[in-house]
Motif scaffolding. Structure first.
Motif, PDB file in Angstrom:
ATOM      1  N   PHE A 212      -3.720  -3.537   1.743  1.00 21.48           N
ATOM      2  CA  PHE A 212      -5.864  -2.726   1.033  1.00 21.48           C
ATOM      3  C   PHE A 212      -6.350  -4.230   1.751  1.00 21.48           C
ATOM      4  O   PHE A 212      -5.454  -4.849   1.037  1.00 21.48           O
ATOM      5  CB  PHE A 212      -4.925  -2.767  -0.246  1.00 21.48           C
ATOM      6  CG  PHE A 212      -4.817  -1.770  -1.355  1.00 21.48           C
ATOM      7  CD1 PHE A 212      -5.581  -0.297  -0.346  1.00 21.48           C
ATOM      8  CD2 PHE A 212      -3.303  -1.889  -1.668  1.00 21.48           C
ATOM      9  CE1 PHE A 212      -4.577   0.371  -0.614  1.00 21.48           C
ATOM     10  CE2 PHE A 212      -3.056  -0.491  -2.491  1.00 21.48           C
ATOM     11  CZ  PHE A 212      -3.800   0.869  -2.434  1.00 21.48           C
TER      12      PHE A 212
ATOM     13  N   VAL B 258     -12.177   0.623  -9.629  1.00 19.55           N
ATOM     14  CA  VAL B 258     -11.725   0.966  -8.223  1.00 19.55           C
ATOM     15  C   VAL B 258     -12.652   1.971  -7.862  1.00 19.55           C
ATOM     16  O   VAL B 258     -13.145   2.563  -6.730  1.00 19.55           O
ATOM     17  CB  VAL B 258     -10.888   0.587  -7.217  1.00 19.55           C
ATOM     18  CG1 VAL B 258     -10.414  -1.382  -7.317  1.00 19.55           C
ATOM     19  CG2 VAL B 258     -10.502   1.331  -7.069  1.00 19.55           C
TER      20      VAL B 258
ATOM     21  N   ARG C 127       0.725  -1.474   0.170  1.00 20.10           N
ATOM     22  CA  ARG C 127       0.367   0.355  -0.056  1.00 20.10           C
ATOM     23  C   ARG C 127       0.949   1.012   0.412  1.00 20.10           C
ATOM     24  O   ARG C 127       0.268   2.332  -0.188  1.00 20.10           O
ATOM     25  CB  ARG C 127      -1.121  -0.239   1.457  1.00 20.10           C
ATOM     26  CG  ARG C 127      -2.092   0.923   1.147  1.00 20.10           C
ATOM     27  CD  ARG C 127      -3.148   0.514   2.247  1.00 20.10           C
ATOM     28  NE  ARG C 127      -4.234   1.318   2.148  1.00 20.10           N
ATOM     29  CZ  ARG C 127      -4.960   1.465   2.621  1.00 20.10           C
ATOM     30  NH1 ARG C 127      -5.514   0.425   2.956  1.00 20.10           N
ATOM     31  NH2 ARG C 127      -6.278   2.984   2.331  1.00 20.10           N
TER      32      ARG C 127
ATOM     33  N   ASN D  69      -2.271   2.612  -5.244  1.00 20.89           N
ATOM     34  CA  ASN D  69      -3.560   1.887  -5.593  1.00 20.89           C
ATOM     35  C   ASN D  69      -3.027   1.293  -7.119  1.00 20.89           C
ATOM     36  O   ASN D  69      -2.648   2.322  -7.667  1.00 20.89           O
ATOM     37  CB  ASN D  69      -5.019   2.059  -5.518  1.00 20.89           C
ATOM     38  CG  ASN D  69      -5.565   1.017  -6.830  1.00 20.89           C
ATOM     39  OD1 ASN D  69      -6.350   0.066  -6.152  1.00 20.89           O
ATOM     40  ND2 ASN D  69      -6.744   2.655  -7.294  1.00 20.89           N
TER      41      ASN D  69
ATOM     42  N   SER E 151      -1.845   7.986  -5.334  1.00 17.74           N
ATOM     43  CA  SER E 151      -3.076   7.952  -4.874  1.00 17.74           C
ATOM     44  C   SER E 151      -3.851   8.543  -3.483  1.00 17.74           C
ATOM     45  O   SER E 151      -2.822   8.390  -2.002  1.00 17.74           O
ATOM     46  CB  SER E 151      -3.839   6.705  -4.907  1.00 17.74           C
ATOM     47  OG  SER E 151      -3.702   6.072  -5.977  1.00 17.74           O
TER      48      SER E 151
ATOM     49  N   THR F  72     -11.529   0.466  -1.380  1.00 19.68           N
ATOM     50  CA  THR F  72     -10.453   0.335  -1.136  1.00 19.68           C
ATOM     51  C   THR F  72      -9.277   0.225  -2.827  1.00 19.68           C
ATOM     52  O   THR F  72      -9.816   0.135  -3.474  1.00 19.68           O
ATOM     53  CB  THR F  72      -9.609  -0.161   0.084  1.00 19.68           C
ATOM     54  OG1 THR F  72      -8.392  -0.047   0.354  1.00 19.68           O
ATOM     55  CG2 THR F  72      -9.542  -1.562  -0.114  1.00 19.68           C
ATOM     56  N   GLY F  73      -8.291   0.210  -2.359  1.00 22.01           N
ATOM     57  CA  GLY F  73      -7.112  -0.149  -3.761  1.00 22.01           C
ATOM     58  C   GLY F  73      -7.086  -1.360  -3.701  1.00 22.01           C
ATOM     59  O   GLY F  73      -7.631  -2.117  -3.270  1.00 22.01           O
ATOM     60  N   ARG F  74      -5.599  -2.325  -4.786  1.00 17.35           N
ATOM     61  CA  ARG F  74      -5.294  -3.354  -4.643  1.00 17.35           C
ATOM     62  C   ARG F  74      -4.228  -3.323  -4.881  1.00 17.35           C
ATOM     63  O   ARG F  74      -3.231  -2.096  -5.889  1.00 17.35           O
ATOM     64  CB  ARG F  74      -5.678  -3.510  -5.989  1.00 17.35           C
ATOM     65  CG  ARG F  74      -7.131  -3.970  -6.226  1.00 17.35           C
ATOM     66  CD  ARG F  74      -8.019  -4.892  -5.779  1.00 17.35           C
ATOM     67  NE  ARG F  74      -9.468  -4.865  -5.667  1.00 17.35           N
ATOM     68  CZ  ARG F  74     -10.406  -3.864  -4.991  1.00 17.35           C
ATOM     69  NH1 ARG F  74     -10.096  -3.607  -4.216  1.00 17.35           N
ATOM     70  NH2 ARG F  74     -11.807  -4.414  -5.281  1.00 17.35           N
TER      71      ARG F  74
ATOM     72  N   PHE G 246      -8.185   5.384  -1.815  1.00 15.14           N
ATOM     73  CA  PHE G 246      -7.385   4.675  -2.177  1.00 15.14           C
ATOM     74  C   PHE G 246      -5.695   4.489  -2.295  1.00 15.14           C
ATOM     75  O   PHE G 246      -5.140   4.340  -3.114  1.00 15.14           O
ATOM     76  CB  PHE G 246      -7.224   4.876  -4.366  1.00 15.14           C
ATOM     77  CG  PHE G 246      -9.091   4.401  -4.099  1.00 15.14           C
ATOM     78  CD1 PHE G 246      -9.638   3.338  -3.992  1.00 15.14           C
ATOM     79  CD2 PHE G 246      -9.570   5.871  -4.383  1.00 15.14           C
ATOM     80  CE1 PHE G 246     -10.584   3.116  -4.780  1.00 15.14           C
ATOM     81  CE2 PHE G 246     -10.808   6.148  -4.444  1.00 15.14           C
ATOM     82  CZ  PHE G 246     -11.406   4.555  -4.389  1.00 15.14           C
TER      83      PHE G 246
ATOM     84  N   TYR H 147     -10.018  -5.221   0.988  1.00 18.13           N
ATOM     85  CA  TYR H 147     -11.349  -5.679   0.927  1.00 18.13           C
ATOM     86  C   TYR H 147     -12.624  -5.489   1.492  1.00 18.13           C
ATOM     87  O   TYR H 147     -13.322  -4.754   2.221  1.00 18.13           O
ATOM     88  CB  TYR H 147     -11.985  -6.260  -0.642  1.00 18.13           C
ATOM     89  CG  TYR H 147     -13.350  -6.215  -0.927  1.00 18.13           C
ATOM     90  CD1 TYR H 147     -13.507  -5.093  -1.388  1.00 18.13           C
ATOM     91  CD2 TYR H 147     -14.085  -6.945  -1.018  1.00 18.13           C
ATOM     92  CE1 TYR H 147     -14.486  -4.468  -1.508  1.00 18.13           C
ATOM     93  CE2 TYR H 147     -15.203  -7.020  -1.304  1.00 18.13           C
ATOM     94  CZ  TYR H 147     -15.821  -6.113  -2.081  1.00 18.13           C
ATOM     95  OH  TYR H 147     -17.672  -5.306  -2.179  1.00 18.13           O
TER      96      TYR H 147
ATOM     97  N   ASP I  52     -10.019   4.996  -8.663  1.00 20.89           N
ATOM     98  CA  ASP I  52      -9.208   5.804  -7.605  1.00 20.89           C
ATOM     99  C   ASP I  52      -9.121   6.377  -9.237  1.00 20.89           C
ATOM    100  O   ASP I  52     -10.016   6.729 -10.177  1.00 20.89           O
ATOM    101  CB  ASP I  52      -8.164   4.795  -8.022  1.00 20.89           C
ATOM    102  CG  ASP I  52      -6.767   6.247  -7.248  1.00 20.89           C
ATOM    103  OD1 ASP I  52      -7.647   6.722  -7.227  1.00 20.89           O
ATOM    104  OD2 ASP I  52      -6.062   5.248  -6.927  1.00 20.89           O
TER     105      ASP I  52
END
Ligand SMILES: [Zn+2]
Length: 252
Positions: A235, A43, A25, A38, A30, A243-245, A34, A237, A45
């Motif tokens: 991150f 998502v 993260r 991210n 971002s 949220t981000g990935r 995010f 979920y 962002d």
């Protein structure tokens, strides 16, 4: 977690190898929710922030973003054979595994609790990236990716498994445990939470079991530390919702 990189295979000049990276993260552009690194454009962002983050990720394996191919997983078992990267970068919908024999193509798997993993046969020059949650376990995306890589010549596979949600953080309805077990009669994929009456799912253990069942030696499987849900630098979920990935990348 900041970006972790590694190399599989020969470190000699001209030797055959694959380079992988696992992002976390931290260290990106971002803004909340995010923040920071991210890598997912789907998502919500800001696209320009995602693009700058992807540049950071691509650079970590020595590529430009135009060489990356990302997938938006659907929790299935479809495997895409990638011929080349780009443009700018591709986000391929409908696949949960990417494989390639093309040097200079960076395969990317994104996740935020599901298991991201990369596979490589450096001798026969095949790499893969796979996204696997509990539905992926039942669909069999891991053995499907291994089979496709074998069809492309791989017979000495190694794997690196990235951070995912740990068993203690993943309580699920009892019927889901039954569903996963029903789809995986040969592997143990569920375990009880140590501190709860509620059953919990260990997707990472399921992935390792499926790799072993597919003939990938456990000695050739590396698992990176860190639970997405109880590590602030990753991150999740399940923990955060919107949220981000983070991701894993691999290239020959
Ligand atoms: Zn956890």
């Amino acid at each position: 977690m900041k970006i972790v990189t590694g190399q599989l295979g020969s470190v000699a000049p001209g030797g055959r190898s694959a380079i992988w990276a696992a992002t976390g993260r931290l260290g990106g552009h971002s803004r909340p929710p995010f923040d920071e690194l991210n890598l997912a454009s789907y998502v919500g962002d800001a696209p320009e922030d995602v693009e700058r983050n992807l540049q950071i990720a691509a650079t970590s394996i020595g590529l430009a973003t135009t060489n990356l191919v990302l997938m938006k997983g659907v929790h299935g078992a479809q495997v895409l054979i990638v011929e080349r990267g780009g443009p700018v970068p591709d986000v391929v919908p409908g696949f949960d595994a990417l494989v390639t024999k093309s040097p200079g193509v960076g395969l990317v798997v994104l996740a935020a609790d599901c298991v991201p993993l990369v596979l490589a046969d450096v001798v026969n020059q095949v790499v893969g990236a796979v996204h696997c949650g509990w539905r992926g376990l039942t669909a069999g995306v891991v053995p499907a990716a291994v089979e496709q890589m074998r069809l492309l010549g791989a017979d000495q596979l190694q794997a690196v498994i990235g951070p995912s949600i740990c068993v203690k953080c993943y309580p699920v309805p009892p019927e889901r445990v039954l569903e996963v077990r029903a789809g995986l009669p040969a592997v143990i994929s569920a375990a009880a939470c140590p501190d709860s009456e509620v059953p919990c799912l260990d997707v990472g253990a399921g992935v390792r079991a499926q790799l072993a069942a597919a003939g990938v030696s456990p000695r050739k499987v590396q698992t990176l530390a860190g639970c997405t849900a109880h590590t602030a630098g990753l991150f999740s979920y399940r923990r955060d919702g919107v949220t981000g990935r983070q991701g894993m990348l691999v290239r020959l």
